[in-house]
Design an enzyme around this catalytic site. Structure first.
Site, mmCIF file in Angstrom:
data_model
loop_
_atom_site.group_PDB
_atom_site.id
_atom_site.type_symbol
_atom_site.label_atom_id
_atom_site.label_comp_id
_atom_site.label_asym_id
_atom_site.label_seq_id
_atom_site.Cartn_x
_atom_site.Cartn_y
_atom_site.Cartn_z
ATOM 1 C CG HIS A 127 -19.358 -51.873 -17.138
ATOM 2 N ND1 HIS A 127 -18.085 -51.682 -17.617
ATOM 3 C CD2 HIS A 127 -19.697 -53.146 -17.436
ATOM 4 C CE1 HIS A 127 -17.656 -52.809 -18.166
ATOM 5 N NE2 HIS A 127 -18.617 -53.712 -18.081
ATOM 6 C CG MET B 299 -17.068 -60.447 -16.578
ATOM 7 S SD MET B 299 -16.280 -61.807 -17.409
ATOM 8 C CE MET B 299 -15.744 -61.014 -18.905
ATOM 9 C CD GLN C 182 -18.199 -64.680 -18.977
ATOM 10 O OE1 GLN C 182 -18.873 -64.787 -17.970
ATOM 11 N NE2 GLN C 182 -18.363 -63.671 -19.822
HETATM 12 O O1 PAF Z 1 -21.288 -59.208 -19.814
HETATM 13 C C1 PAF Z 1 -20.448 -59.551 -18.955
HETATM 14 O O2 PAF Z 1 -19.640 -58.746 -18.465
HETATM 15 C C2 PAF Z 1 -20.418 -61.000 -18.467
HETATM 16 O O3 PAF Z 1 -20.671 -61.896 -19.503
HETATM 17 C C3 PAF Z 1 -21.364 -61.257 -17.277
HETATM 18 C C4 PAF Z 1 -22.814 -61.081 -17.669
HETATM 19 C C5 PAF Z 1 -21.025 -60.325 -16.136
HETATM 20 C C6 PAF Z 1 -21.191 -62.702 -16.795
HETATM 21 O O4 PAF Z 1 -19.895 -62.946 -16.390
#
Ligand code: PAF
Length: 288
Positions: free
Chosen positions: A34, A27, A58
């Site tokens: 990341h 995100m 979400q």
């Molecule tokens: O973990 C995240 O950053 C989010 O839940 C994902 C997997 C990118 C889905 O939007």
């Protein structure tokens, strides 16, 4: 670094790729956690696509969707430095065209833990990740163990819906003092940042108990609660000791157990976890 926003451009770029393709769904507002996923993907795949999409489905209406930190240019620079091929940053309209009405739901294991606190969260995650998988068609997809339930839910979705890809789960990246990296750490002020160390401290206490032979989860939980009792700035929402794949709570640990928690420090909700019965060098390897 190419930043692609449309499905047409993504499909054209994907068609031109030869060899294996790794996808790192994010995100955005990337941090070292990341980047560790991107680097792992780069080391294992000939092509790496990093998706950056703050997924509205979400977040519940009371959560931080509008204020969630965003910085696409910075993200693209970091992705380039880590050696990936392109950033796929679709617009809301691309992912959820008007009159959108199709969702992917995983049933039982989304009803507990994070799912119990955030009832619509995992339906949003599985829907968007299924759409990312369909768009990118990766050979491997990379996720962080930090979101332990997300990993369990998405692994179940991949299995149940026969997605032809390998899920690669990467270890939690922590600051030197133990704080698990999260985009939400930016919300913590200096004193909250210090209080937030209680999460990793309690996990370490659980690991110490387990390593010295304790298998009764009630006793492990009690030892963790003592750690929280000494940190009044932290408010525990839940502590769970469960089977890592079914996420059912267990009383006695036979092989492995996922210890996970959600804790408010000030207004910031933090999660963290460890798997007992599996090495966790970043937690075992230093003193608090
Ligand atoms: O973990 C995240 O950053 C989010 O839940 C994902 C997997 C990118 C889905 O939007």
């Amino acid at each position: 670094m190419d930043i692609i926003n449309t499905l047409e451009d993504l499909r054209a770029a994907r068609k031109n790729m030869t060899g294996s393709v790794g996808l790192v769904p994010t995100m955005g507002f990337l941090h070292a956690g990341h980047i560790s996923l991107v680097k792992r993907a780069v080391s294992e795949c000939e092509n790496v696509i990093v998706s950056v999409f703050v997924n509205p489905t979400q977040f519940s209406p009371t959560e931080d969707f509008a204020s969630y930190p965003r910085d696409l240019e910075r993200d693209a620079a970091l992705v380039q430095e880590a050696g990936a091929n392109l950033v796929w940053a679709p617009t809301d309209q691309v992912m959820y065209p008007s009159e959108y009405q199709t969702y992917v739901s995983v049933e039982e294991i989304t009803k507990v833990l994070e799912g119990a606190m955030r009832p619509t969260h995992f339906r949003g995650v599985t829907t968007v990740v299924a759409k990312l998988f369909n768009a990118v068609r990766p050979d491997k997809a990379y996720f962080g163990q930090k979101d332990a339930q997300q990993v369990a839910v998405l692994s179940r979705m991949v299995r149940d819906l026969n997605f032809d890809l390998e899920m690669v789960i990467c270890p939690i990246v922590r600051e030197k003092d133990g704080l698990a990296l999260s985009s939400r750490n930016t919300y913590l002020d200096k004193s909250e940042r210090q209080s937030a160390l209680v999460l990793s401290r309690s996990l370490r206490k659980a690991r110490t108990a387990f390593l010295s032979g304790e298998r009764e989860t009630e006793k492990i939980r009690k030892s963790m609660e003592e750690v929280f009792a000494a940190e009044p700035a932290a408010r525990v929402q839940y502590i769970s000791i469960a089977d890592p794949s079914s996420l059912k709570e267990i009383e006695r640990i036979e092989s492995q157990a996922l210890v996970s928690m959600a804790v408010y420090v000030g207004k910031t909700r933090l999660i963290d976890n460890t798997i007992l019965g599996m090495a966790d060098p970043n937690l075992d390897g230093f003193d608090h």
